[in-house]
Every structure is written in C-alpha cells, then in structure tokens.
Design a protein around this motif. Structure first.
Motif, PDB file in Angstrom:
ATOM      1  N   LEU A 202       0.137  -1.085  -0.057  1.00  0.00           N
ATOM      2  CA  LEU A 202      -0.161   0.002   0.055  1.00  0.00           C
ATOM      3  C   LEU A 202       0.814   1.807  -0.297  1.00  0.00           C
ATOM      4  N   LEU A 203       2.110   1.021   0.562  1.00  0.00           N
ATOM      5  CA  LEU A 203       2.872   2.763   1.130  1.00  0.00           C
ATOM      6  C   LEU A 203       3.733   2.304  -0.862  1.00  0.00           C
ATOM      7  N   ALA A 204       4.102   1.385  -1.277  1.00  0.00           N
ATOM      8  CA  ALA A 204       4.374   1.602  -2.538  1.00  0.00           C
ATOM      9  C   ALA A 204       3.479   2.410  -3.331  1.00  0.00           C
ATOM     10  N   ASN A 205       1.969   1.520  -3.457  1.00  0.00           N
ATOM     11  CA  ASN A 205       0.691   2.423  -4.131  1.00  0.00           C
ATOM     12  C   ASN A 205       0.866   3.714  -3.710  1.00  0.00           C
ATOM     13  N   ASN A 206       1.236   4.163  -2.677  1.00  0.00           N
ATOM     14  CA  ASN A 206       0.698   5.721  -2.168  1.00  0.00           C
ATOM     15  C   ASN A 206       2.032   6.518  -2.704  1.00  0.00           C
ATOM     16  N   ASN A 216      -6.097  15.570  -5.189  1.00  0.00           N
ATOM     17  CA  ASN A 216      -7.207  14.999  -4.860  1.00  0.00           C
ATOM     18  C   ASN A 216      -7.427  15.007  -3.303  1.00  0.00           C
ATOM     19  N   GLY A 217      -6.298  15.880  -2.236  1.00  0.00           N
ATOM     20  CA  GLY A 217      -7.248  15.994  -1.015  1.00  0.00           C
ATOM     21  C   GLY A 217      -6.685  15.023  -0.192  1.00  0.00           C
ATOM     22  N   ARG A 218      -6.191  13.885  -0.437  1.00  0.00           N
ATOM     23  CA  ARG A 218      -6.081  13.214   0.198  1.00  0.00           C
ATOM     24  C   ARG A 218      -4.661  12.955   1.294  1.00  0.00           C
ATOM     25  N   LYS A 219      -4.769  12.673   2.196  1.00  0.00           N
ATOM     26  CA  LYS A 219      -3.614  12.858   3.336  1.00  0.00           C
ATOM     27  C   LYS A 219      -3.428  11.589   3.169  1.00  0.00           C
ATOM     28  N   THR A 220      -2.404  10.657   2.681  1.00  0.00           N
ATOM     29  CA  THR A 220      -2.126   9.431   2.477  1.00  0.00           C
ATOM     30  C   THR A 220      -0.693   9.274   3.615  1.00  0.00           C
ATOM     31  N   VAL A 225       4.728  12.146   4.603  1.00  0.00           N
ATOM     32  CA  VAL A 225       6.382  12.596   5.343  1.00  0.00           C
ATOM     33  C   VAL A 225       6.870  12.995   3.804  1.00  0.00           C
ATOM     34  N   GLY A 226       6.130  13.102   2.617  1.00  0.00           N
ATOM     35  CA  GLY A 226       7.288  13.202   1.510  1.00  0.00           C
ATOM     36  C   GLY A 226       8.037  11.934   0.859  1.00  0.00           C
ATOM     37  N   ILE A 233      11.137   4.383   4.336  1.00  0.00           N
ATOM     38  CA  ILE A 233      10.231   4.330   5.656  1.00  0.00           C
ATOM     39  C   ILE A 233       9.593   2.563   4.474  1.00  0.00           C
ATOM     40  N   LEU A 234       9.543   2.654   3.107  1.00  0.00           N
ATOM     41  CA  LEU A 234       9.491   1.326   2.549  1.00  0.00           C
ATOM     42  C   LEU A 234      10.417   0.546   2.978  1.00  0.00           C
ATOM     43  N   GLY A 235      11.653   0.663   2.511  1.00  0.00           N
ATOM     44  CA  GLY A 235      12.743   0.322   2.590  1.00  0.00           C
ATOM     45  C   GLY A 235      13.269  -0.280   4.001  1.00  0.00           C
TER      46      GLY A 235
END
Length: 312
Positions: A202-206, A216-220, A225-226, A233-235
């Motif tokens: 999910l993080l990779a997708n985001n 579009n106003g999402r707050k993922t 974190v940028g 974080i993914l690593g």
C-alpha cells in the motif's frame, strides 16, 4: 469506446476481449497473493499442531480471495465516482474508465463476491466458532470502507496499518484458529512481517500516486512524510521484516528453515531502489510490482520453510 471506423473483425475481437480480459483485470490478480499467502501461512503453522481440514482451508482461501477481489472493485468504483481515475490512470483495473463497464455493474459484482464469501463464512463458523462471524463481518467492513464511505481509510495515513492488520495478522490468525481451535503466541509473531509487507504494498502504491493523491485532497502517509522519507520507510519495512525472522529463529520459535525467506531479498532491493529519483507513476510501476512480488516470494518461501521443518 470502440471507434466506428473499426472493421467487423476488430469489433468481434474487442467483444471477445471484453468477455474475459476486462473482468480478469478488474480482479487485479497481482494483488490476490495478499490473500493467498496469509491463509497458507496460517495453515502451515497449524499443521504443526493438528491434522489439516482441507475443506476448511479451501473455504477460507476462496473467501479471502473473494473479499480481496471485492475490495479492489470497491476501489475501482469509488475512485471513479470521486473523479480520481481516468483512462490514463496507472495501476488500476480500468474496467470502468477504459473498458466501458457500467459502474453499478462493478459495484454489484463486488457485493456479490461479499455474499459468496459470507456463505463460505457460515460454513467456516459451523465448523469452528460463531465468533468468527463477528470478526469476518468486521474484516469485510474494513474492505468496503477502505475506499467507500464518507472518510475512506485509503485517503488517510492509516491505510498501510489497516491493510497490514486485516490482510496480514487477521487472516493468518483466523486460518490458524479454524484448524486448531486456539490462538497461540506463535501465529501472532509470525504474522508481523507479513503484515508489514502487505502494508508495504500500500505504501508503494501511495508513493507512486503521491502527486495525484495530493491534488485530490488525500492525506496518505506518503504525502505527510514526503516522497523521499516514504521511500526510506519502505526500505525500513523490508529490513524489519527480514530481521524479525532472524529474531524468531534465535528465540527458537521457528525452525532455521524459515530463513529461506532471505531468497526474496533481491526483489526487495529492486523495489526500494526502483523508487529513488522517480516522480512519474509509469516510471515507478516496476518498483511497485517488485514490492508486491517481495510479499509474494517472502510468503511462499516462509510456507515452504514451515512445511520443510514439519516434514523433517
């Protein structure tokens, strides 16, 4: 839309493709291993405790796959309704925006999958515990509200956590429980790296969709974190997953055969490095794919390790 300038043979070919390829893409088959892997791990852990009921395993597996596929369809439907998807969108099934499937058809199919999963759930409850009906309902609700409802989970910083918990921890624990009738510490601990890797998908997708989601106003989490920190974080999620397995072996909770999961490290490295310096979604698709493959390889290798330790 099919061009009126196409020949009859081209129209027939397009219709043929719509008959099965459209529906296959709508399932987003590359995501279905996120359901198959946890069920297999929970069952592989249970085999150390009791004899496996194959029918229960099959029912749990099919129900999990149906819920995952339905969740993908809800994603397709609600992202379309909110104007987030178009024909150029990357990483979607595209049944609505590219293939012309009516949105309500996609929604109806998703609820139909939920219905079949509920019937399988009744069989599972009859063979184990009716408390699972409550847990299963909560899991399906999470699948719906991931992109449905007034405040979709996917639009918040908690998408990775929710996906990891329900698709990683809960499925492993339920799969273990329906076979053994109990929950022990071991399946809980083994579920942690799987939950992390599901969350990584999910993080990779985001990370891939960061710019579009931001508009579009999402707050993922990736937006908060940028991009650079999100890749870090993914690593880190990959590192924690592998180190966690070392810890389980050191504590003698699992056999050293479980370390066969380290064969999936090359794919994790490809996934982490694939996002570095990339900003366009199409450029990040290989890294996104590698992230999903890391989860798949890690999970299947863990199942193999657990089975080998049982046999020998």
């Amino acid at each position: 839309m099919i061009s009126p300038l196409r020949s009859q043979s081209e129209l027939s070919t397009a219709k043929y493709k719509r008959d099965w390829r459209v529906w296959w893409r709508l399932l987003r088959p590359h995501t279905l291993t996120a359901a198959f892997v946890p069920v297999s791990i929970g069952t592989a852990l249970a085999i150390h405790v009791t004899n496996i009921d194959i029918l229960l395993f099959a029912a749990m597996l099919i129900a999990s796959l149906l819920i995952q596929a339905a969740t993908n369809m809800f994603n397709e439907y609600y992202d379309y309704k909110r104007g987030l998807d178009n024909a150029e969108s990357v990483g979607i099934g595209g049944a609505i925006v590219r293939d012309g499937i009516h949105p309500k058809t996609v929604l109806l199919l998703a609820f139909s999958f939920f219905g079949i999963a509920m019937l399988l759930g009744i069989y599972i409850c009859m063979s184990s515990s009716w408390w699972l009906a409550v847990i299963g309902t909560i899991c399906m609700a999470a699948g719906y509200f991931y992109t449905g409802g007034p405040i979709p989970i996917a639009y918040t910083p908690f998408g990775e956590l929710a996906a990891g918990f329900f698709m990683g921890v809960m499925i492993i624990l339920i799969s273990f429980f329906i076979q053994t009738g109990e929950i022990t510490l071991l399946p809980i601990l083994v579920s942690i790296p799987i939950a992390i890797l599901v969350g990584a998908i999910l993080l990779a997708n985001n990370i891939r969709d960061l710019d579009g989601d931001k508009k579009n106003g999402r707050k993922t989490l990736a937006i908060l974190v940028g991009r650079v920190n999100a890749v870090r974080i993914l690593g880190g999620m990959f590192v924690v997953s592998f180190v966690w397995m070392i810890g389980l072996v050191i504590m003698k909770l699992v056999s050293p055969w479980a370390l066969i999961v380290f064969l999936s490290i090359p794919k994790a490295i490809i996934a982490a490095k694939g996002f570095i310096g990339k900003t366009k979604p199409i450029e990040m698709m290989p890294a996104m794919k590698a992230t999903a493959q890391t989860n798949t390889q890690f999970g299947f290798l863990l199942v193999i390790g657990l089975l080998i330790s049982y046999w020998f």
